[in-house]
Design a protein around this motif. Structure first.
Motif, PDB file in Angstrom:
ATOM      1  N   LEU A 683      -2.681  -6.981  -1.117  1.00 32.21           N
ATOM      2  CA  LEU A 683      -2.690  -5.873  -2.065  1.00 32.21           C
ATOM      3  C   LEU A 683      -2.166  -4.640  -1.359  1.00 32.21           C
ATOM      4  CD1 LEU A 683      -3.550  -4.710  -4.858  1.00 32.21           C
ATOM      5  CD2 LEU A 683      -5.772  -4.198  -3.806  1.00 32.21           C
ATOM      6  N   ASN A 684      -1.285  -3.924  -2.023  1.00 30.61           N
ATOM      7  CA  ASN A 684      -0.759  -2.684  -1.456  1.00 30.61           C
ATOM      8  C   ASN A 684      -1.684  -1.535  -1.864  1.00 30.61           C
ATOM      9  OD1 ASN A 684       0.739  -0.272  -0.979  1.00 30.61           O
ATOM     10  ND2 ASN A 684       2.636  -1.456  -0.959  1.00 30.61           N
ATOM     11  N   VAL A 685      -2.354  -0.963  -0.855  1.00 28.34           N
ATOM     12  CA  VAL A 685      -3.275   0.160  -1.100  1.00 28.34           C
ATOM     13  C   VAL A 685      -2.721   1.376  -0.364  1.00 28.34           C
ATOM     14  CG1 VAL A 685      -5.636   1.021  -0.872  1.00 28.34           C
ATOM     15  CG2 VAL A 685      -5.233  -1.413  -1.277  1.00 28.34           C
ATOM     16  N   ARG A 686      -2.144   2.296  -1.140  1.00 28.75           N
ATOM     17  CA  ARG A 686      -1.563   3.518  -0.571  1.00 28.75           C
ATOM     18  C   ARG A 686      -0.610   3.177   0.587  1.00 28.75           C
ATOM     19  NH1 ARG A 686      -6.779   4.686  -1.883  1.00 28.75           N
ATOM     20  NH2 ARG A 686      -7.529   4.171   0.200  1.00 28.75           N
ATOM     21  N   ASN A 687       0.326   2.282   0.286  1.00 22.57           N
ATOM     22  CA  ASN A 687       1.371   1.867   1.230  1.00 22.57           C
ATOM     23  C   ASN A 687       0.825   1.111   2.445  1.00 22.57           C
ATOM     24  OD1 ASN A 687       3.453   3.037  -0.342  1.00 22.57           O
ATOM     25  ND2 ASN A 687       3.064   5.050   0.614  1.00 22.57           N
TER      26      ASN A 687
END
Length: 791
Positions: A683-687
């Motif tokens: 999952l991409n969380v704030r890059n």
């Protein structure tokens, strides 16, 4: 007869080992104090008191090898206290080596055996520092020397003549019944003896002399009676003369020699009792001249401190094995009495609240009875009303105005609407009382929880106090000069945490001393003072404790760390490492920047152990460093492991608890936003790419068919350096969780730290985040590969 001095008494042994450990720590810390300040007379007096207490306690539980050796150390300390011996580095070395031997003796006794190493050289060295003993030390295992029937202690000023038995010892009269009872207790070839002992009032520990002689005489036979009574001897009172009735087969000379303890007794006299009238025809009372001279003093010191050493050791080792072993199964907490008083006050409040709930229960019972009566009345009135309805309708049909009929009905049944008013008022009153009592109970429960936690709290000085000795030994081995500073040693944390914290801090301190602090020559070249500084600091931050181990040494060389990591295959040669990533590499298993293996470092196991053990305690450890200025290890731990704050999550029909300290954030995410990269769900969380772990797959839980509109919940756990996202079906909320350990076949369940019982009675498993980080990704890869193979 009290059995308090029975050497197999488990409670006695627990108390002894706890007290002995405290006295040994007191000895070691104060010896290091006088090394830096030889004029500190308070520390010198404290050392002497600790040694004297340890000697007396050891003799009390018949651990005579400890009592004998500590007696020799005490003689040396007396020379220091009287300013006859100067405190020098060799003297400190001898004292510290002696403390190490005492520790080994205690450890042997703890394991149910007796210390058997040869320490003659150390005893000779100790005696070489004692005026008049000049190295003529007998063996530590020497049997007691045969002495004259009457023993008298030598005085420094002038020899004191032997005390006459007739002058000072008036043997207590026995009744015929007492005499017969004592004679019947003698078995086989044993005889009944009355041993009279005169004690030295100038002895600082004069009130325990009677107990020490009691313990010594028990090695010869059975002590049947004492005058004054044994319970009186145990009180903090000095008795000049004490009489012991003992059943033994030993000779008069041996009995008197055993009853005479140097520095404790002034004289001893034994008389055999063969008849009730006291006519002891066969007993010979031989007067002996006063003992004088330093030679005799030396021999008596060893013989009296260790009576019948070979017999006692052989007799004590077998039965003491089980008792000593059992004595260490539980740990002893020393608690401030004010904390106990606080708990007792809360318990009294709990009793009051219990009474309030009992009254409330009775009120609710009465309310229910009231309700039943009102309900019956209501039903009866309603039955009457329905029976009257045809009559009322007939009246209306015959022309009676509706208004009049209505008024008639209201006059007879209009109060039905208010029939339950009294019950409603009663229930409302009970509800208010219930709410108030519940709030009060919640407050008391919280305070009780806090009070019990405070009882388990111990100062971190219990482990910090060990490091001055460690640093002293290390700087000598490494030819470095180091100043150890300790701050916040009064900071308290759970005893269970303290017991597991010694090794991690030890590894960090050794790392700072070996890798961090430079040699004096290197420090001078760098413009630093020759003596390096290592700081041990503890502080509180909310419900966490922060421990810092910092030094002003060379710092971590990032390039050197990178080269070592490439050599060991930990990183790719083309990977660009940030400073923090390089610092974290030193925690990898087998990683070390040392070029050679020594007894201090080089094997690469130290800091790996630190991280593993701290994570098991639900804590974190990280390092910061500035090249040329020093390095700091920071350890963050929860104050207690008994109760934690947990985030309750739902997975299928199961509820799990995740320690809040390990939770970074949680969010509701669209399933479409979760991607797969190299068999990882991410999952991409704030890059930032976070690996996702499905709890349902990890624990083989059947997924529910709940319609979440294409959304799921992700809980991100770990630390800033190492994170993982956990996919769950729902978030329930935060709650205080009481950790219960898992037993039997569940003990080694991976990813599970324990279990807790929730408010509704269901069981919630508590997640071990550190194991989850290691276990999760591997299982997730296997699951993804299996899914791919089935497609």
């Amino acid at each position: 007869m009290s059995d308090y001095l029975d050497p197999n008494n488990e409670e006695l042994l627990k108390d002894f080992f706890a007290e002995a450990e405290q006295q040994v720590d007191n000895l070691e810390s104060n010896v290091l104090v006088i090394e830096n300040d030889p004029t500190n007379h308070e520390a010198i007096d404290e050392i002497f008191r600790a040694a004297h207490t340890l000697k007396g306690g050891s003799a009390t539980v018949e651990m005579n090898e400890i009592a004998s050796f500590t007696h020799s150390v005490e003689d040396m300390l007396d020379e220091i206290r009287s300013d006859k011996l100067k405190v020098t580095e060799p003297v400190i070395d001898v004292l510290l080596n002696s403390i190490d031997v005492i520790k080994a003796m205690l450890e042997a006794r703890t394991n149910g055996s007796v210390y058997s190493e040869n320490i003659d050289n150390l005893i000779n060295t100790i005696h070489s520092y004692i005026s008049g003993k000049g190295g003529k030390a007998p063996s530590a295992k020497a049997a007691p020397k045969s002495a004259s029937p009457k023993k008298t202690a030598p005085k420094a000023e002038a020899p004191k003549p032997a005390v006459s038995a007739g002058a000072d010892f008036a043997r207590p009269e026995l009744s015929e019944g007492e005499f017969l009872e004592l004679k019947e207790a003698c078995q086989g070839n044993q005889s009944l003896w009355c041993v009279a002992v005169k004690f030295d009032e100038s002895n600082p520990m004069n009130s325990v002399g009677g107990i020490q002689v009691f313990a010594a005489l028990k090695s010869l036979g059975s002590v049947l009676k004492t005058v004054p009574d044994f319970d009186a001897l145990y009180e903090d009172t000095f008795y000049e003369n004490v009489y012991y009735y003992i059943a033994t087969a030993e000779t008069q000379e041996k009995i008197e020699d055993t009853a005479f303890l140097n520095d404790v007794t002034l004289a001893s006299d034994a008389q055999r009792i063969d008849s009730f009238d006291g006519a002891d025809d066969e007993a010979e009372i031989v007067e002996a001249p006063a003992v004088s001279g330093e030679e005799e003093s030396i021999e008596e010191t060893v013989s009296s401190a260790q009576p019948a050493a070979s017999q006692t050791a052989a007799a004590a080792s077998a039965p003491a094995h089980t008792a000593a072993h059992t004595a260490q199964t539980g740990s002893i907490l020393r608690v401030d009495s004010r904390r106990i008083d606080y708990l007792l006050n809360l318990v009294s409040e709990t009793v009051i609240t219990k009474a309030a709930f009992n009254q409330l229960s009775m009120q609710l019972v009465n309310s229910f009875i009231m309700f039943q009566g009102m309900e019956a009345s209501y039903k009866e009135r309603m039955r009457q009303l329905f029976e009257m309805l045809p009559q009322y309708l007939e009246k209306i049909k015959n022309g009676t105005p509706v208004k009049d009929v209505k008024e008639e009905i209201m006059s007879g049944y209009g109060n039905l609407s208010s029939l339950f008013d009294a019950y409603v008022a009663e229930v409302k009153s009970a509800t208010e009382k219930f709410r108030s009592s519940t709030q009060n109970l919640g407050r008391i429960s919280s305070e009780l929880q806090e009070g019990v936690m405070k009882i388990r709290m111990v100062p971190i000085s219990q482990i910090f106090s060990r490091f001055p000795r460690v640093v002293r030994d290390l700087q000598r081995d490494l030819n470095k000069k180091i100043d150890l500073k300790i701050e916040g040693e009064d900071t308290e944390l759970d005893k269970s945490v303290v017991e597991d914290l010694l090794d991690p801090i030890m590894h960090c301190v050794r790392n700072s001393v070996d890798h961090g602090i430079e040699s004096p020559d290197e420090r001078k070249k760098s413009g630093k003072r020759e003596t390096g500084t290592v700081l041990l600091k503890a502080s509180n931050e909310g419900n966490m404790i922060i421990i810092e181990i910092s030094d002003d040494g060379a710092g971590i060389d990032v390039q050197r760390v990178r080269q070592k990591a490439i050599q060991k295959g930990l990183v790719h040669p083309d990977k660009i490492l940030t400073d923090q990533e390089a610092f974290n590499l030193i925690f990898e298993p087998g990683f070390s920047t040392s070029d050679k293996i020594t007894n201090v470092s080089g094997r690469g196991v130290g800091l790996d152990v630190v991280r593993t053990m701290i994570e098991k305690l639900n804590g974190t450890v990280f390092v910061t460093s500035v090249k040329g200025r020093g390095t700091t290890f920071t350890i963050k731990l929860p104050l207690t492991l008994a109760i934690i704050q947990g985030l309750l999550v739902r997975v299928g029909s199961e509820v799990y608890s995740i320690p809040i300290a390990s939770v970074i954030e949680s969010q509701r995410t669209k399933l479409s936003e979760i991607n797969t990269i190299d068999n990882y769900e991410v999952l991409n969380v704030r890059n930032e790419v976070i690996s996702i772990l499905r709890f349902s797959r990890l624990f083989n839980i059947r997924e529910t068919d709940d319609d979440n509109d294409g959304y799921c919940f992700i809980v991100i756990v770990g630390s800033e350096e190492k994170k993982i996202g956990i996919m769950v079906d729902g978030l329930i909320g935060e709650e205080d969780v009481v950790i219960k350990p898992l037993r039997d076949q569940f003990t080694n369940s991976p990813g599970i730290a324990g279990a807790s019982i929730l408010g509704d009675g269901s069981v919630s498993l508590i997640i071990d985040v550190s194991q989850l980080l290691e276990l999760g990704v591997r299982k997730e890869i296997n699951a993804q590969q299996a899914i791919g193979a089935n497609r």
